[in-house]
Enzyme design. Structure first.
Site, PDB file in Angstrom:
ATOM      1  N   CYS A   4       4.831   4.585  -4.141  1.00  0.00           N
ATOM      2  CA  CYS A   4       4.651   3.852  -5.402  1.00  0.00           C
ATOM      3  C   CYS A   4       3.441   4.370  -6.164  1.00  0.00           C
ATOM      4  CB  CYS A   4       4.534   2.362  -5.125  1.00  0.00           C
ATOM      5  SG  CYS A   4       6.102   1.592  -4.639  1.00  0.00           S
ATOM      6  N   GLN A  33       0.826  -1.204   0.000  1.00  0.00           N
ATOM      7  CA  GLN A  33       0.000   0.000   0.000  1.00  0.00           C
ATOM      8  C   GLN A  33       0.868   1.265   0.000  1.00  0.00           C
ATOM      9  OE1 GLN A  33      -3.282   0.547  -0.329  1.00  0.00           O
ATOM     10  NE2 GLN A  33      -3.566  -1.630  -0.734  1.00  0.00           N
ATOM     11  N   SER A  34       1.992   1.218  -0.670  1.00  0.00           N
ATOM     12  CA  SER A  34       2.938   2.329  -0.683  1.00  0.00           C
ATOM     13  C   SER A  34       2.348   3.586  -1.331  1.00  0.00           C
ATOM     14  CB  SER A  34       4.196   1.914  -1.454  1.00  0.00           C
ATOM     15  OG  SER A  34       5.008   3.028  -1.742  1.00  0.00           O
ATOM     16  N   ASN A  35       2.351   4.682  -0.584  1.00  0.00           N
ATOM     17  CA  ASN A  35       1.961   5.982  -1.136  1.00  0.00           C
ATOM     18  C   ASN A  35       2.973   6.456  -2.171  1.00  0.00           C
ATOM     19  OD1 ASN A  35      -0.335   6.322   0.659  1.00  0.00           O
ATOM     20  ND2 ASN A  35       1.175   6.666   2.271  1.00  0.00           N
TER      21      ASN A  35
END
Length: 326
Positions: free
Chosen positions: A79, A75-77
């Site tokens: 990325c 859930q990387s912001n």
């Protein structure tokens, strides 16, 4: 010192708003609380990484690269914003995400797919350990790949937060902040704010709330940030040396570790939403806001203080954590 000769590409909407959280301040019976809303940078529902990507992807374009590679958690912001920026600039994007492919696609991961990124699941390697392998594969296919570091946290990324302090100074002519509080995870935002504070002669205490138990390199996180401050200062010709002992990095709120949602994060999300109509994300800004709330309740921040919370974004991941937050 010279920042202006570094190229930027326009990706976001700046300046981001500076607002007062008067309802939350009243509820906590504490200091005046303000918020710098980098959740409203505009790119892919916003976030602080947009600032960093303006410098980093300008460098990729200058080098003639056609493919972007970066890494992060599922859930990387970072990325999400990288995928959106690559789409805007017509660059192929490869994301190396920790964990395994979920049965249901939600939150940032859904947006990654909508932006057309190529997703590689990397198990326990969420911090880019597998990038060299993907880089070589892409080169063998005739691509010219460019690696965006974890969190966008290199010297170019840090430059953007020198700019951000200048932006804050221009916006704020009435209030002298006593403290600036923010989520500190990969180090680039922290390093840039330290340099911005030095360059623009700000007097606030800069308090990073540590988000992750694991360092992003072999160095302790404090040393990693100090090193990035100093290499960035050298890059812009600034005669400045920063030592790890000068750093304020509060590790009291890491809880169960990265991405583990506890009662402190739930309360911070709830209070900020109910009292201000503003959404925090479960991993970064909720943990940082929980630190601010505790510092008020413990009396370390008082009614005499004027506190700025730097909202670094991330609200799309709320949907992926719906069950934990319900």
């Amino acid at each position: 010192m010279n920042i202006k000769h570094f190229e930027k590409t326009s990706l976001g909407f700046f300046p981001t708003p500076l607002v007062e959280l008067s309802n939350l301040s009243h509820f906590l019976d504490g200091p005046q609380i303000f918020m710098k809303r980098d959740d409203l940078t505009g790119l892919a529902l916003g976030g602080n990484k947009t600032r960093k990507l303006e410098y980093i992807l300008a460098d990729a374009l200058q080098q003639g690269c056609d493919t972007i590679i970066t890494a992060g958690a599922a859930q990387s912001n970072h990325c999400r914003q990288t995928a959106a920026a690559a789409a805007k600039l017509n660059l192929e994007c490869h994301l190396l995400l920790g964990g395994e492919a979920p049965t249901e696609t939600q939150g940032n991961l859904l947006l990654d797919q909508l932006f057309g990124s190529h997703i590689h699941w990397t198990g326990s390697n969420r911090k880019g350990q597998d990038i060299p392998r993907i880089f070589s594969q892409l080169q063998a296919e005739g691509k010219k790949p460019y690696i965006v570091p974890y969190g966008g946290s290199n010297e170019l990324g840090a430059l953007s937060f020198i700019d951000a302090v200048a932006e804050l100074q221009q916006q704020n002519t009435d209030v002298e902040f006593s403290h600036v509080i923010f989520a500190s995870s990969s180090g680039g935002t922290h390093a840039g704010l330290i340099l911005g504070k030095e360059i623009y002669k700000q007097t606030f205490d800069l308090i990073g709330i540590n988000i992750d138990k694991e360092a992003n390199s072999d160095l302790p996180f404090e040393q990693q940030i100090a090193q990035l401050v100093n290499t960035t200062a050298e890059k812009i010709g600034l005669d400045y040396q920063f030592q790890p002992h000068q750093l304020i990095l509060n590790a009291d709120y890491v809880g169960g570790g990265y991405g583990v949602i506890g009662q402190q994060e739930k309360e911070a999300i709830s209070l900020t939403a109910k009292h201000e109509g503003i959404l925090l994300d479960p991993v970064y800004t909720a943990r940082a806001m929980s630190g601010l709330i505790d510092l008020v309740r413990s009396g370390k921040l008082t009614k005499n203080d004027k506190v700025l919370f730097w909202h670094t974004g991330g609200a799309p991941s709320l949907f992926a954590y719906a069950q934990a937050l319900d």
